[in-house]
Write an enzyme that holds these catalytic residues in place. Structure first.
Site, PDB file in Angstrom:
ATOM      1  N   ASP A  25       0.776  -1.234   0.000  1.00 51.18           N
ATOM      2  CA  ASP A  25       0.000   0.000   0.000  1.00 51.18           C
ATOM      3  C   ASP A  25       0.822   1.307   0.000  1.00 51.18           C
ATOM      4  O   ASP A  25       1.226   1.806   1.056  1.00 51.18           O
ATOM      5  CB  ASP A  25      -0.956  -0.034   1.195  1.00 51.18           C
ATOM      6  N   HIS A  80     -10.596   1.484  -1.448  1.00 51.09           N
ATOM      7  CA  HIS A  80     -10.704   2.902  -1.823  1.00 51.09           C
ATOM      8  C   HIS A  80     -10.616   3.130  -3.333  1.00 51.09           C
ATOM      9  O   HIS A  80     -10.382   4.256  -3.773  1.00 51.09           O
ATOM     10  CB  HIS A  80      -9.579   3.706  -1.156  1.00 51.09           C
TER      11      HIS A  80
HETATM   12 FE   LIG Z   1      -7.447  -0.552   2.068  1.00 44.66          FE
END
Ligand SMILES: [Fe+2]
Length: 258
Positions: free
Chosen positions: A8, A68
């Site tokens: 991420d 997201h």
């Molecule tokens: Fe996430």
């Protein structure tokens, strides 16, 4: 062959770290393929077309996403036509984009990259369990090496899915919590797994967000606009080693100061 995965990428600090270090990391780990989770690239929530292109230009072969995915304007139409930026396959039948990418690695071997969302503690449109078997079948028909980014909150769900897929895919790598777990291992059937690969971003934070803002929202229960933190930037992820037939031989969790 080796697959480098960066977890991420969070905000500007994370994206800068990828741009500055991914080419050298590919060399250092002799990576045949690089995969980057970019769902937090735009200020910590979502991604834009421009940022997705930047991650690809920095050396990512495939960009995966998460809960997201659709936060930013314009990304839906970008995903609808993108072959290398994928969103979770269980985002719903009407959601623009693809949940599977097939690319050729540097050594000429085809690699299928999959992205799925967990259903525990996340508003997930379709259960991953309902579609994972068919998705894996489709991936295996297209490529011997199959890499799954399982974007999920619960450790139990991530361990369960890796175990369910053991022997059918090369790697099940968990993302979303931004905290790297210490359980990188190859399961008995030959699938590499880790519950969470961590975060590429500012670690002097509450999972990427400025600590005072995250704490304030929790203490006061008032809406707070989150901003990415800046300090303690680290690149985290894994390097998976596998045979050309897709069987994993090893998995190493990596944490590198930017
Ligand atoms: Fe996430």
């Amino acid at each position: 062959m080796k697959i480098l995965f960066l977890a991420d990428v969070f905000g500007v600090p994370g994206r800068r770290a990828v741009e500055e270090q991914l080419p050298a990391l590919r060399e250092r780990y002799d990576a045949d393929l690089a995969i980057v989770n970019g769902e937090n690239a735009a200020d910590g929530a979502g991604i834009t077309a421009k940022l997705a292109d930047k991650l690809l230009a920095a050396g990512a072969d495939v960009v995966t996403l998460g809960n997201h995915t659709y936060r930013r304007g314009g990304i839906a139409s970008y995903l609808a036509t993108s072959e290398r930026v994928i969103r979770p396959a269980n985002s719903g039948s009407e959601a623009p984009g693809h949940g599977l990418a097939v690319v050729e690695a540097r050594n000429g071997v085809a690699v299928a990259v999959l992205n799925l969302l967990g259903q525990l503690f996340l508003p997930t449109p379709v259960s991953p369990w309902e579609m994972v078997d068919k998705l894996v079948e489709e991936a295996r028909a297209a490529a011997p090496v199959v890499f799954l980014d399982f974007h999920a909150e619960a450790t139990s769900e991530k361990v369960a899915l890796a175990t369910w897929l053991d022997g059918r895919v090369t790697a099940v790598v968990g993302t979303h919590t931004h905290v790297q777990t210490s359980d990188a291992r190859v399961l008995p059937g030959g699938t590499a797994a880790i519950t969470d690969a961590g975060m590429t971003g500012p670690h002097h934070s509450v999972i990427g967000v400025k600590s005072e803002l995250a704490i304030s929202r929790m203490r006061n229960r008032q809406p707070v606009r989150f901003e990415p933190a800046e300090g303690g930037v680290r690149l985290e992820g894994v390097v998976v080693t596998c045979n050309d037939d897709g069987k994993a031989r090893g998995i190493e969790a990596i944490r590198i100061d930017a």
